[in-house]
Enzyme design. Structure first.
Site, mmCIF file in Angstrom:
data_model
loop_
_atom_site.group_PDB
_atom_site.id
_atom_site.type_symbol
_atom_site.label_atom_id
_atom_site.label_comp_id
_atom_site.label_asym_id
_atom_site.label_seq_id
_atom_site.Cartn_x
_atom_site.Cartn_y
_atom_site.Cartn_z
ATOM 1 C CG HIS A 22 73.607 -46.135 29.054
ATOM 2 N ND1 HIS A 22 73.199 -44.863 29.360
ATOM 3 C CD2 HIS A 22 72.590 -46.673 28.328
ATOM 4 C CE1 HIS A 22 72.007 -44.640 28.857
ATOM 5 N NE2 HIS A 22 71.610 -45.727 28.218
ATOM 6 C CG HIS A 24 69.670 -49.601 25.202
ATOM 7 N ND1 HIS A 24 68.602 -49.684 26.072
ATOM 8 C CD2 HIS A 24 70.276 -48.420 25.482
ATOM 9 C CE1 HIS A 24 68.551 -48.603 26.838
ATOM 10 N NE2 HIS A 24 69.563 -47.813 26.498
ATOM 11 C CG HIS A 201 67.411 -45.270 30.559
ATOM 12 N ND1 HIS A 201 68.017 -46.477 30.752
ATOM 13 C CD2 HIS A 201 67.779 -44.866 29.305
ATOM 14 C CE1 HIS A 201 68.715 -46.798 29.667
ATOM 15 N NE2 HIS A 201 68.589 -45.837 28.771
ATOM 16 C CD GLU A 204 67.349 -40.347 26.985
ATOM 17 O OE1 GLU A 204 66.556 -41.154 27.511
ATOM 18 O OE2 GLU A 204 67.920 -40.577 25.893
ATOM 19 C CG ASP A 282 71.629 -44.613 24.766
ATOM 20 O OD1 ASP A 282 71.224 -45.548 25.464
ATOM 21 O OD2 ASP A 282 70.962 -43.577 24.580
ATOM 22 C CG ASP A 283 70.186 -47.202 21.695
ATOM 23 O OD1 ASP A 283 69.738 -48.323 21.950
ATOM 24 O OD2 ASP A 283 69.895 -46.188 22.363
HETATM 25 N N1 ADE Z 1 66.071 -47.377 24.943
HETATM 26 C C1 ADE Z 1 67.081 -47.414 24.079
HETATM 27 N N2 ADE Z 1 67.747 -46.240 24.083
HETATM 28 C C2 ADE Z 1 67.106 -45.429 24.969
HETATM 29 C C3 ADE Z 1 67.292 -44.096 25.429
HETATM 30 N N3 ADE Z 1 68.280 -43.330 24.968
HETATM 31 N N4 ADE Z 1 66.433 -43.602 26.335
HETATM 32 C C4 ADE Z 1 65.431 -44.352 26.786
HETATM 33 N N5 ADE Z 1 65.209 -45.620 26.406
HETATM 34 C C5 ADE Z 1 66.048 -46.160 25.510
HETATM 35 ZN ZN ZN Z 2 69.879 -45.899 27.150
#
Ligand code: ADE
Ligand code: ZN
Length: 337
Positions: A22, A24, A201, A204, A282-283
């Site tokens: 997970h 991006h 997703h 969350e 995640d990011d």
């Molecule tokens: N796109 C990038 N990070 C995300 C996240 N945490 N939740 C939803 N979309 C995303």
């Molecule tokens: Zn994500």
């Protein structure tokens, strides 16, 4: 803990054979790269560089992605980004990653999905040739898209059949979109029929109902986040019974304010209930997260020992969409860690 103990723990975690399932591409820009490209493009940034990554929550964060991705307007920049992501994987000892890529954020490339995929693929291919980890792409819908737009994307993917693409994904803000499981069911069915895997997703910006829909309406092989499943004991039982893995991102959940502290984060309760969980970033650049750091955070907070750490890494590999050969190699290495 003193620095040399911390360093020893970090290098032990770097050596842990693991996958990341997970993260991006949209989240792999560093602040200085964004500032540099913004200057070149004459785009003004919303905040000074040192405050660039201060987000008030998911909606603010997703808006920022449009700005950052809009700056990646050339093939060279996409190659640089995807290569840089592979470098980050190697820095954390990650053996394989499923990388989510959402075409809606990249304005300069709208209408040119094929060219965009080629550019991203070129960066990952170059990285693999240089000995960096291998990557599969999960092409993502945005929660706020229409059913028609979703089907259009899937039809393009199934026509192209790009070998880098392993899955269909959906991300974005469920709180803004409302319940969209029914809207995307047809697109996910078509993706399945075309041999694509499915990652969703949910749980969350949505509660447990989003996770139920992901499983029952979209046929998710894996849930991205899924943490709010903890609010529904029947859902936790279902995820455990059916061994549906969650790709959990602890730092992301803190920074984007899903939970106020690690003590309140449910990853350990979900794991203890038998739900397969992995840890992820995640990011990573935007949220200041590293995979080694996420494992260390869970070890510190929940007292995970080597056995627990190994079992979470095992889940990450099993839950990934890597080919069988890659999985077997990683699992073999994990057995002797
Ligand atoms: N796109 C990038 N990070 C995300 C996240 N945490 N939740 C939803 N979309 C995303
Ligand atoms: Zn994500």
């Amino acid at each position: 803990m003193n620095t040399s103990v911390q360093n020893a723990k970090a290098s032990r975690l770097k050596s842990l054979p693991k996958a990341e399932v997970h993260l991006h591409l949209e989240g792999s820009f560093g602040a200085s790269l964004i500032a540099q490209w913004a200057r070149l493009e004459g785009v003004s940034l919303p905040r000074p560089q040192e405050d660039l990554f201060k987000f008030s929550g998911l909606a603010d964060f997703l808006g920022f992605l449009d700005l950052a991705c809009g700056l990646a307007c050339t093939t060279d920049r996409l190659v640089e980004l995807s290569y840089g992501l592979s470098q980050r994987l190697a820095d954390n000892g990650t053996g394989y990653a499923d990388v989510i890529f959402n075409p809606t954020h990249w304005h300069a490339w709208h209408g040119r999905l094929g060219a965009m995929l080629e550019a991203i693929d070129a960066g990952f291919t170059q990285a693999e040739q240089d000995g960096l980890p291998s990557v599969g792409l999960c092409v993502s819908l945005l929660r706020t898209q229409s059913a028609d737009a979703a089907i259009e994307l899937v039809d393009m993917l199934t026509t192209m059949r790009h070998p880098r693409v392993v899955a269909l994904s959906v991300d974005g803000n469920e709180a803004a979109a409302g319940r969209t499981g029914p809207r995307f069911a047809d697109a996910f069915r078509r993706a399945t029929n075309a041999g694509l895997r499915r990652t969703v997703h949910a749980g969350e910006s949505s509660g447990p109902e989003g996770v139920w829909d992901a499983v029952e309406l979209l046929g998710a092989d894996r849930i991205d986040h899924g943490v709010r499943a903890i609010e529904d004991p029947a859902l936790v039982r279902m995820l455990a019974d059916r061994q549906i893995p969650l790709g959990i991102c602890p730092t992301s959940n803190l920074v984007l304010r899903v939970y106020p502290s690690m003590q309140e984060h449910p990853i350990e309760r979900l794991r203890a209930a038998g739900v397969p969980v992995s840890v992820n970033t995640d990011d990573p650049a935007l949220l200041d997260a590293s995979l080694v750091g996420e494992y260390a955070l869970c070890q510190r907070t929940f007292g995970w020992n080597d056995d627990v750490t190994r079992s979470v890494a095992h889940t990450s590999i099993e839950a990934s969409f890597a080919n069988e050969d890659t999985k077997a190699k990683l699992l073999g290495a994990l057995a002797t860690w």
